[in-house]
Write a protein that holds these residues in place. Structure first.
Motif, short mmCIF file in Angstrom:
data_model
loop_
_atom_site.label_atom_id
_atom_site.label_comp_id
_atom_site.label_asym_id
_atom_site.label_seq_id
_atom_site.Cartn_x
_atom_site.Cartn_y
_atom_site.Cartn_z
N ASP A 120 34.69 -5.80 -19.26
CA ASP A 120 33.82 -4.63 -20.31
C ASP A 120 33.87 -5.43 -21.66
O ASP A 120 33.23 -4.91 -22.51
CB ASP A 120 34.49 -3.42 -20.27
CG ASP A 120 34.23 -2.75 -18.96
OD1 ASP A 120 33.20 -2.89 -18.30
OD2 ASP A 120 35.11 -1.65 -18.89
N LYS A 121 34.70 -6.44 -21.87
CA LYS A 121 34.89 -7.06 -23.18
C LYS A 121 33.83 -8.15 -23.22
O LYS A 121 33.50 -8.91 -24.31
CB LYS A 121 36.11 -7.84 -23.35
CG LYS A 121 37.38 -6.59 -23.48
CD LYS A 121 37.35 -5.58 -24.61
CE LYS A 121 38.43 -4.76 -24.65
NZ LYS A 121 38.40 -3.72 -25.52
N MET A 122 32.96 -8.60 -22.28
CA MET A 122 31.97 -9.49 -22.19
C MET A 122 30.63 -9.05 -22.05
O MET A 122 30.52 -8.04 -21.36
CB MET A 122 32.18 -10.65 -21.07
CG MET A 122 33.84 -10.92 -21.09
SD MET A 122 34.00 -12.07 -19.70
CE MET A 122 35.93 -11.99 -19.73
N ASP A 123 29.55 -9.76 -22.14
CA ASP A 123 28.32 -9.51 -21.94
C ASP A 123 28.08 -10.00 -20.45
O ASP A 123 28.63 -10.81 -19.85
CB ASP A 123 27.03 -10.02 -22.75
CG ASP A 123 27.29 -11.75 -22.88
OD1 ASP A 123 27.47 -12.46 -21.83
OD2 ASP A 123 27.17 -12.30 -23.88
N ILE A 124 26.75 -9.56 -19.78
CA ILE A 124 26.56 -10.15 -18.56
C ILE A 124 26.72 -11.63 -18.29
O ILE A 124 27.28 -12.30 -17.09
CB ILE A 124 25.52 -9.44 -17.98
CG1 ILE A 124 25.29 -9.41 -16.23
CG2 ILE A 124 24.11 -9.98 -18.68
CD1 ILE A 124 26.38 -8.77 -15.36
N CYS A 125 26.21 -12.26 -18.87
CA CYS A 125 26.12 -13.60 -18.72
C CYS A 125 27.70 -14.59 -18.76
O CYS A 125 27.98 -15.40 -18.16
CB CYS A 125 25.20 -14.55 -19.75
SG CYS A 125 23.53 -14.07 -19.97
N GLN A 126 28.42 -13.99 -19.66
CA GLN A 126 29.90 -14.08 -20.03
C GLN A 126 30.70 -13.92 -18.45
O GLN A 126 31.41 -14.44 -18.22
CB GLN A 126 30.68 -13.60 -21.42
CG GLN A 126 30.07 -14.20 -22.60
CD GLN A 126 30.63 -13.34 -23.63
OE1 GLN A 126 30.79 -12.33 -23.68
NE2 GLN A 126 30.88 -14.04 -24.68
N GLN A 127 30.16 -12.60 -18.18
CA GLN A 127 31.00 -12.15 -16.88
C GLN A 127 30.91 -13.25 -15.68
O GLN A 127 31.87 -13.63 -14.89
CB GLN A 127 30.66 -10.93 -16.40
CG GLN A 127 30.98 -9.93 -17.36
CD GLN A 127 30.37 -8.33 -16.96
OE1 GLN A 127 29.57 -8.26 -16.11
NE2 GLN A 127 30.63 -7.37 -18.03
N HIS A 128 29.58 -13.56 -15.59
CA HIS A 128 29.22 -14.44 -14.38
C HIS A 128 29.63 -15.89 -14.82
O HIS A 128 29.97 -16.73 -13.54
CB HIS A 128 27.63 -14.59 -14.17
CG HIS A 128 27.16 -13.25 -13.51
ND1 HIS A 128 27.25 -13.00 -12.18
CD2 HIS A 128 26.16 -12.48 -14.14
CE1 HIS A 128 26.70 -11.96 -11.92
NE2 HIS A 128 26.33 -11.38 -13.16
N LEU A 129 29.60 -16.39 -16.08
CA LEU A 129 30.37 -17.65 -16.19
C LEU A 129 31.73 -17.84 -16.03
O LEU A 129 32.11 -18.57 -15.25
CB LEU A 129 30.00 -18.02 -17.63
CG LEU A 129 30.39 -19.41 -18.31
CD1 LEU A 129 29.44 -20.41 -17.72
CD2 LEU A 129 30.56 -19.41 -19.88
N VAL A 130 32.51 -16.61 -16.38
CA VAL A 130 33.87 -16.67 -16.15
C VAL A 130 33.99 -16.66 -14.47
O VAL A 130 34.86 -17.40 -14.03
CB VAL A 130 34.56 -15.34 -16.58
CG1 VAL A 130 35.93 -15.07 -15.73
CG2 VAL A 130 34.64 -15.44 -17.88
N SER A 131 33.32 -15.86 -13.81
CA SER A 131 33.32 -15.84 -12.22
C SER A 131 33.25 -17.14 -11.77
O SER A 131 34.08 -17.71 -10.83
CB SER A 131 32.35 -14.79 -11.60
OG SER A 131 32.22 -14.69 -9.94
N GLN A 132 32.28 -17.86 -12.05
CA GLN A 132 32.07 -19.10 -11.51
C GLN A 132 33.00 -20.34 -11.95
O GLN A 132 33.26 -20.97 -11.04
CB GLN A 132 30.37 -19.67 -11.91
CG GLN A 132 30.18 -20.99 -11.20
CD GLN A 132 28.75 -21.38 -11.81
OE1 GLN A 132 27.96 -20.64 -12.57
NE2 GLN A 132 28.35 -22.44 -11.32
N GLY A 133 33.34 -20.33 -13.17
CA GLY A 133 34.21 -21.01 -13.54
C GLY A 133 35.71 -21.23 -13.07
O GLY A 133 36.03 -21.95 -12.61
#
Length: 319
Positions: A120-133
């Motif tokens: 919830d502290k991130m935007d949608i792009c950051q969320q997917h970036l974290v998941s993939q990384g």
């Protein structure tokens, strides 16, 4: 890459911060009275189903004696129970008790709340970036533990055609991955095994082929083209799967390239594949090879209701 690289230091700093914030510096974890290794064990048994002590030793990367003591403690505490294997009564398997399932429910609730709060502290792009990384980094760390290198592709070769043991191995990769990631069960695994057994008996036909990624004699990936089971001279892409340690290595792209080159040479009118909407990384790979989403619906062909998808690729004619 050298130890002085800023990237190395950034990753190490972030890793230390994650360890602290996730609670691994404490003696207990996830709002339980248990150590991190115990919590991890309970989660893996819940995810993978009944397991042997030997399987847990390999999965956890701990000493056999340490795992044995931990499992004995969990049995005595009523979290796990020991049962003979249905296939071999001499083999003992461990599974969760009703108490263990409730403990895991609480662990998952706690973990999900922590993840959701952070996302919830991130935007949608950051969320997917974290998941993939995180997925790529975790796979790379596992590959190092297995004495494999995601960059040392010379140790993996691609072979075509039937190989002894491939039906069981491909089924195992599918069953393990989709049970862990998407809660698929016996219905799905049985369907994979039956389909592969039938297809393997048709590999003498020129329109059918399978490609296997093999590392040190072990199958770590597969993809197949079935040129018979669809009409209108269309090919069916099937059983595309990679072992956990190979994901993110580029081996999936190499397997797909073999399959697509075969389809182009055979001049099928199109290539079809069926999947579902949660396989984001696979979808990006399919689209990079010219597949487009042509149909989407609610279905249960894999054993549970989900959004199923059909992707189609038109063949590039060979002049």
């Amino acid at each position: 890459m050298t130890a002085e690289s800023p990237l190395v230091e950034e990753i190490r700093t972030s890793s230390r911060l994650m360890v602290r914030e996730l609670g691994f510096m404490h003696h207990t974890l996830a709002a339980t009275a248990y150590s991190p290794s115990v919590v991890h064990t309970l989660l893996e048994v819940e995810t993978r189903g009944a397991m042997t002590a030997a399987q847990l030793v390999q999965l956890l990367g701990l000493e056999k004696s340490s795992v044995s003591r931990m499992l004995a403690k969990l049995v005595n505490l009523g979290e796990l129970e020991v049962m003979p294997s249905a296939e071999d009564a001499r083999t003992k398997q461990l599974s969760l008790t009703a108490q263990g399932r409730e403990t895991v429910r609480k662990i998952n609730q706690y973990g999900n709340e922590r993840v959701i709060a952070a996302l919830d502290k991130m935007d949608i792009c950051q969320q997917h970036l974290v998941s993939q990384g995180l997925r790529c980094y975790a796979s790379a760390l596992k590959a190092c533990r297995d004495n494999a290198s995601l960059n040392a592709q010379s140790s993996i070769k691609i072979v075509s055609g039937y190989q002894p043991g491939m039906i069981g191995r491909i089924t195992e990769m599918h069953g393990s991955y989709y049970a862990r990631e998407h809660n698929f069960g016996c219905f799905f695994e049985s369907k994979v095994a039956a389909g592969l057994a039938d297809f393997s008996g048709r590999l003498d036909k020129a329109c059918n082929q399978i490609w296997l990624a093999v590392q040190n004699g072990r199958i770590v990936g597969s993809v197949a083209i079935d040129g018979e089971d669809l009409e209108n001279n269309e090919a069916h892409l099937r059983w595309f799967i990679l072992d956990d340690g190979c994901r993110g290595s580029g081996m999936g792209r190499k397997l797909m390239a073999e399959a697509m080159n075969f389809c182009d040479e055979r001049q099928f009118s199109a290539v079809q594949l069926w999947t579902f909407n949660k396989l984001t990384a696979a979808r990006r790979l399919y689209e990079s090879f010219g597949f487009t989403l042509t149909k989407e619906w609610q279905g249960d062909q894999w054993g549970s209701l989900m959004t199923e998808q059909q992707f189609t690729r038109s063949i590039r004619r060979v002049s």
